[in-house]
Design a protein around this motif. Structure first.
Motif, PDB file in Angstrom:
ATOM      1  N   MET A 261       1.278  -0.908   0.066  1.00 40.09           N
ATOM      2  CA  MET A 261       0.294   0.153  -0.297  1.00 40.09           C
ATOM      3  C   MET A 261       1.006   1.129  -0.024  1.00 40.09           C
ATOM      4  O   MET A 261       1.035   2.120  -0.587  1.00 40.09           O
ATOM      5  N   LYS A 262       1.911   0.814   0.503  1.00 40.71           N
ATOM      6  CA  LYS A 262       3.172   2.193   1.081  1.00 40.71           C
ATOM      7  C   LYS A 262       3.345   3.065  -0.857  1.00 40.71           C
ATOM      8  O   LYS A 262       3.426   3.833  -1.683  1.00 40.71           O
ATOM      9  N   PHE A 263       3.925   1.877  -1.395  1.00 41.33           N
ATOM     10  CA  PHE A 263       4.193   1.337  -2.250  1.00 41.33           C
ATOM     11  C   PHE A 263       3.745   1.976  -3.284  1.00 41.33           C
ATOM     12  O   PHE A 263       4.244   2.732  -4.333  1.00 41.33           O
ATOM     13  N   ALA A 264       2.565   1.446  -3.817  1.00 39.35           N
ATOM     14  CA  ALA A 264       1.610   1.516  -4.404  1.00 39.35           C
ATOM     15  C   ALA A 264       1.155   3.709  -4.075  1.00 39.35           C
ATOM     16  O   ALA A 264       0.842   4.262  -5.020  1.00 39.35           O
ATOM     17  N   THR A 265       1.268   4.045  -2.488  1.00 41.58           N
ATOM     18  CA  THR A 265       0.948   5.562  -2.547  1.00 41.58           C
ATOM     19  C   THR A 265       1.874   6.462  -3.069  1.00 41.58           C
ATOM     20  O   THR A 265       1.729   7.203  -3.734  1.00 41.58           O
ATOM     21  N   VAL A 266       3.247   6.218  -3.078  1.00 33.44           N
ATOM     22  CA  VAL A 266       4.425   6.369  -3.459  1.00 33.44           C
ATOM     23  C   VAL A 266       4.491   6.866  -5.066  1.00 33.44           C
ATOM     24  O   VAL A 266       4.391   7.527  -5.717  1.00 33.44           O
ATOM     25  N   GLY A 267       4.224   5.843  -5.550  1.00 31.58           N
ATOM     26  CA  GLY A 267       3.600   5.520  -6.942  1.00 31.58           C
ATOM     27  C   GLY A 267       2.040   6.469  -6.936  1.00 31.58           C
ATOM     28  O   GLY A 267       2.699   7.049  -8.623  1.00 31.58           O
ATOM     29  N   GLY A 268       1.510   6.253  -6.736  1.00 29.12           N
ATOM     30  CA  GLY A 268       0.436   7.027  -7.091  1.00 29.12           C
ATOM     31  C   GLY A 268       0.440   8.613  -7.481  1.00 29.12           C
ATOM     32  O   GLY A 268       0.438   8.910  -8.267  1.00 29.12           O
ATOM     33  N   SER A 269       1.408   8.732  -5.819  1.00 30.51           N
ATOM     34  CA  SER A 269       1.812  11.046  -5.789  1.00 30.51           C
ATOM     35  C   SER A 269       2.672  10.466  -7.088  1.00 30.51           C
ATOM     36  O   SER A 269       2.954  11.466  -7.795  1.00 30.51           O
ATOM     37  N   GLY A 270       3.307   9.454  -7.539  1.00 28.24           N
ATOM     38  CA  GLY A 270       4.959   9.753  -8.565  1.00 28.24           C
ATOM     39  C   GLY A 270       4.265   9.901 -10.173  1.00 28.24           C
ATOM     40  O   GLY A 270       4.439  10.954 -11.097  1.00 28.24           O
ATOM     41  N   ILE A 271       3.578   9.323 -10.429  1.00 29.83           N
ATOM     42  CA  ILE A 271       2.294   9.199 -11.164  1.00 29.83           C
ATOM     43  C   ILE A 271       1.679  11.053 -11.256  1.00 29.83           C
ATOM     44  O   ILE A 271       2.496  11.764 -12.528  1.00 29.83           O
ATOM     45  N   LEU A 272       0.742  11.200 -10.367  1.00 27.56           N
ATOM     46  CA  LEU A 272       0.430  13.229 -10.224  1.00 27.56           C
ATOM     47  C   LEU A 272       1.872  13.998 -10.847  1.00 27.56           C
ATOM     48  O   LEU A 272       1.829  14.579 -11.552  1.00 27.56           O
ATOM     49  N   VAL A 273       2.979  13.398 -10.127  1.00 27.47           N
ATOM     50  CA  VAL A 273       4.286  14.518 -10.655  1.00 27.47           C
ATOM     51  C   VAL A 273       4.650  13.909 -11.907  1.00 27.47           C
ATOM     52  O   VAL A 273       4.947  15.185 -13.144  1.00 27.47           O
ATOM     53  N   ASN A 274       4.990  13.069 -12.467  1.00 26.89           N
ATOM     54  CA  ASN A 274       5.168  12.573 -13.510  1.00 26.89           C
ATOM     55  C   ASN A 274       4.076  13.366 -14.757  1.00 26.89           C
ATOM     56  O   ASN A 274       4.437  14.064 -15.722  1.00 26.89           O
ATOM     57  N   LEU A 275       2.417  13.104 -14.463  1.00 24.90           N
ATOM     58  CA  LEU A 275       1.913  13.420 -15.116  1.00 24.90           C
ATOM     59  C   LEU A 275       2.286  15.164 -15.369  1.00 24.90           C
ATOM     60  O   LEU A 275       2.270  15.068 -16.774  1.00 24.90           O
TER      61      LEU A 275
ATOM     62  N   SER B 112       7.812  12.667 -22.102  1.00 29.23           N
ATOM     63  CA  SER B 112       7.209  11.620 -21.246  1.00 29.23           C
ATOM     64  C   SER B 112       8.646  10.907 -19.838  1.00 29.23           C
ATOM     65  O   SER B 112       8.136  10.892 -18.882  1.00 29.23           O
ATOM     66  N   LEU B 113       9.686  10.852 -20.972  1.00 23.08           N
ATOM     67  CA  LEU B 113      11.171  11.178 -20.724  1.00 23.08           C
ATOM     68  C   LEU B 113      11.253  11.658 -18.816  1.00 23.08           C
ATOM     69  O   LEU B 113      11.997  11.457 -18.099  1.00 23.08           O
ATOM     70  N   LEU B 114      10.955  12.854 -19.208  1.00 24.39           N
ATOM     71  CA  LEU B 114      11.092  14.187 -18.529  1.00 24.39           C
ATOM     72  C   LEU B 114      10.393  14.045 -16.920  1.00 24.39           C
ATOM     73  O   LEU B 114      10.708  13.913 -16.161  1.00 24.39           O
ATOM     74  N   GLY B 115       9.101  13.584 -17.465  1.00 24.67           N
ATOM     75  CA  GLY B 115       7.550  12.990 -16.552  1.00 24.67           C
ATOM     76  C   GLY B 115       9.122  12.002 -15.919  1.00 24.67           C
ATOM     77  O   GLY B 115       8.109  11.783 -14.531  1.00 24.67           O
ATOM     78  N   ASP B 116       9.225  10.662 -16.206  1.00 27.95           N
ATOM     79  CA  ASP B 116      10.281   9.682 -15.691  1.00 27.95           C
ATOM     80  C   ASP B 116      10.202   9.851 -14.585  1.00 27.95           C
ATOM     81  O   ASP B 116      10.771   9.345 -13.763  1.00 27.95           O
ATOM     82  N   GLU B 117      11.886  10.286 -15.217  1.00 27.88           N
ATOM     83  CA  GLU B 117      12.692  10.213 -14.594  1.00 27.88           C
ATOM     84  C   GLU B 117      12.621  11.660 -13.611  1.00 27.88           C
ATOM     85  O   GLU B 117      12.915  10.931 -12.226  1.00 27.88           O
TER      86      GLU B 117
END
Ligand code: GDD
Ligand code: MN
Length: 374
Positions: free
Chosen positions: A244-258, A283-288
């Motif tokens: 859940m924590k990893f997903a939360t981090v990833g989820g907030s990361g998606i927002l940063v990425n987008l 896309s790559l800039l968002g990823d990094e």
């Protein structure tokens, strides 16, 4: 190696008087290691300690500590700590003192240690093991409980996770975070196994034929069974809370990425116009940027309790490698969906990120932070 058999006792006067000489004669067959016994008695009213003191006159490798009765788990922890810190044990055993665990198996356990395993478990639920004295009801309860603990807590590599007959390397014991071992009663045995496996201990199983005690009675209470089941659930929540924590981090990361992706798209589109390169570049800039952000949050939060001592930089590099493979996955999906199927770019990117997430989680848990469970 100095090896200490830790025997917790509560009212085992008769059994301990038989077991200690049996252990001593098995020790004679073990040439490579220096074998000792530590009795952890909880001031048994039947005079178990006095019996041990009598035997101490005959055996110099026999140790005794006494305490207050607070449960099997508390007694084991006290015993292991004393054996390792005070008596310098390199290997410790847990073993019942009521003759249910045959001393004759000890050389096989030591062979497992010699082969390099951190943990050897006497297992009733592998070929050659069993509980021949038990009636169907007890078999069902024990098997059911064991299955529950294994599947719910995720301890697939050991078939008998409530067995009390085990050899543990002191170095593996020291890797564990002592504050995770607070289970007081019999549930300690499954928590202890869970923590050993999560900190990377390699386990071997030896078949154990468990015979019922002849003298005295079991100390297992309903309260212990309740603690055992609740504890199995707690261990499960522990590993799923990590996801859940990893997903939360990833989820907030998606927002940063987008956010980075759309801003870069707008800026680049305004200046350079639409092309494959502006799409890929944004896309790559968002990823990094989201990658470094995710790594830091995971290190500080998701894997806060990780015992992995690798350098932060090593983990960051691995995180990048995992991410690179994820980037390949998520950009292939982006191009396929947007260029191939005309799916709107942000939406195509979103689906790409989701597919990459699953891959990312599993490989990071197993490889970057080297967690052994899940
Ligand atoms: N010092 C101390 N303090 N010793 C204790 C305590 C305690 O509070 N409770 C139990 N013991 C000791 C007993 O004296 C015995 O030597 C050993 O721990 C095992 O206790 P039993 O009461 O004989 O357990 P069991 O036979 O019902 O349970 C067996 O099956 C369990 C479930 O699979 C054992 O093999 C356990 O290890 C196992 O978890
Ligand atoms: Mn018993």
């Amino acid at each position: 190696m100095k090896t200490i058999i830790v025997l917790p006792t509560y009212n085992e006067k008769k059994n301990i008087g038989i077991l200690i000489p049996q252990l001593q004669s098995v020790f004679k067959k073990i040439k490579k290691h220096s074998m000792h016994i530590l009795v952890v008695d909880d001031t048994s009213p039947d005079g178990t300690a006095a019996e041990v003191k009598k035997l101490q006159k005959k055996y110099r490798n026999l140790h005794l500590i006494s305490g207050e009765k607070q449960g099997l788990g508390v007694a084991y922890l006290r015993g292991f700590n004393h054996a390792i810190d005070k008596l310098n044990a390199e290997v410790v055993f847990s073993m019942d003192a009521d003759l249910s665990h045959p001393p004759a198996l000890i050389p096989q356990f030591m062979n497992g240690i010699d082969e390099g395993y951190d943990l050897v478990v006497g297992s009733r639920y592998i070929r050659g093991g069993g509980t021949p004295d038990w009636d169907l009801k007890r078999k069902v309860i024990s098997r059911g409980g064991n299955f529950f603990a294994r599947v719910v807590s995720g301890m697939y590599s050991v078939h008998d996770c409530t067995s009390g007959f085990r050899a543990i390397r002191a170095s593996a014991f020291k890797k564990m975070n002592p504050s995770h071992l607070h289970t007081r009663g019999y549930a300690f045995l499954s928590t202890f196994l869970y923590e050993l496996l999560s900190t990377g201990s390699k386990a071997k199983e030896v078949p154990l034929v468990f015979h019922d005690r002849q003298f005295g009675e079991t100390k297992l209470k309903t309260r212990d069974m309740v603690e055992f089941f609740l504890n199995a659930l707690r261990l499960r929540l522990k590993s799923s809370s990590r996801m859940m924590k990893f997903a939360t981090v990833g989820g907030s990361g998606i927002l940063v990425n987008l956010a980075i992706f759309t801003s870069a798209r707008n800026i680049l589109f305004g200046t350079a116009g639409e092309s494959n390169w502006t799409l890929l570049g944004s896309s790559l800039l968002g990823d990094e940027i989201s990658l470094v952000y995710n790594f830091l949050l995971n290190q500080l939060w998701t894997f806060k309790d990780s015992t992995n001592t690798d350098h932060l930089f090593t983990k960051l590099m691995k995180f990048h490698v995992v991410a690179l493979t994820s980037v390949v996955i998520n950009n292939s999906i982006l191009f396929l969906l947007h260029k191939g199927f005309g799916v709107p770019d942000v939406f195509a990117k979103f689906i790409g990120i989701l597919c990459a997430f699953l891959w990312n989680y599993l490989v990071n848990v197993k490889w970057t932070w080297r967690e052994k469970i899940e």
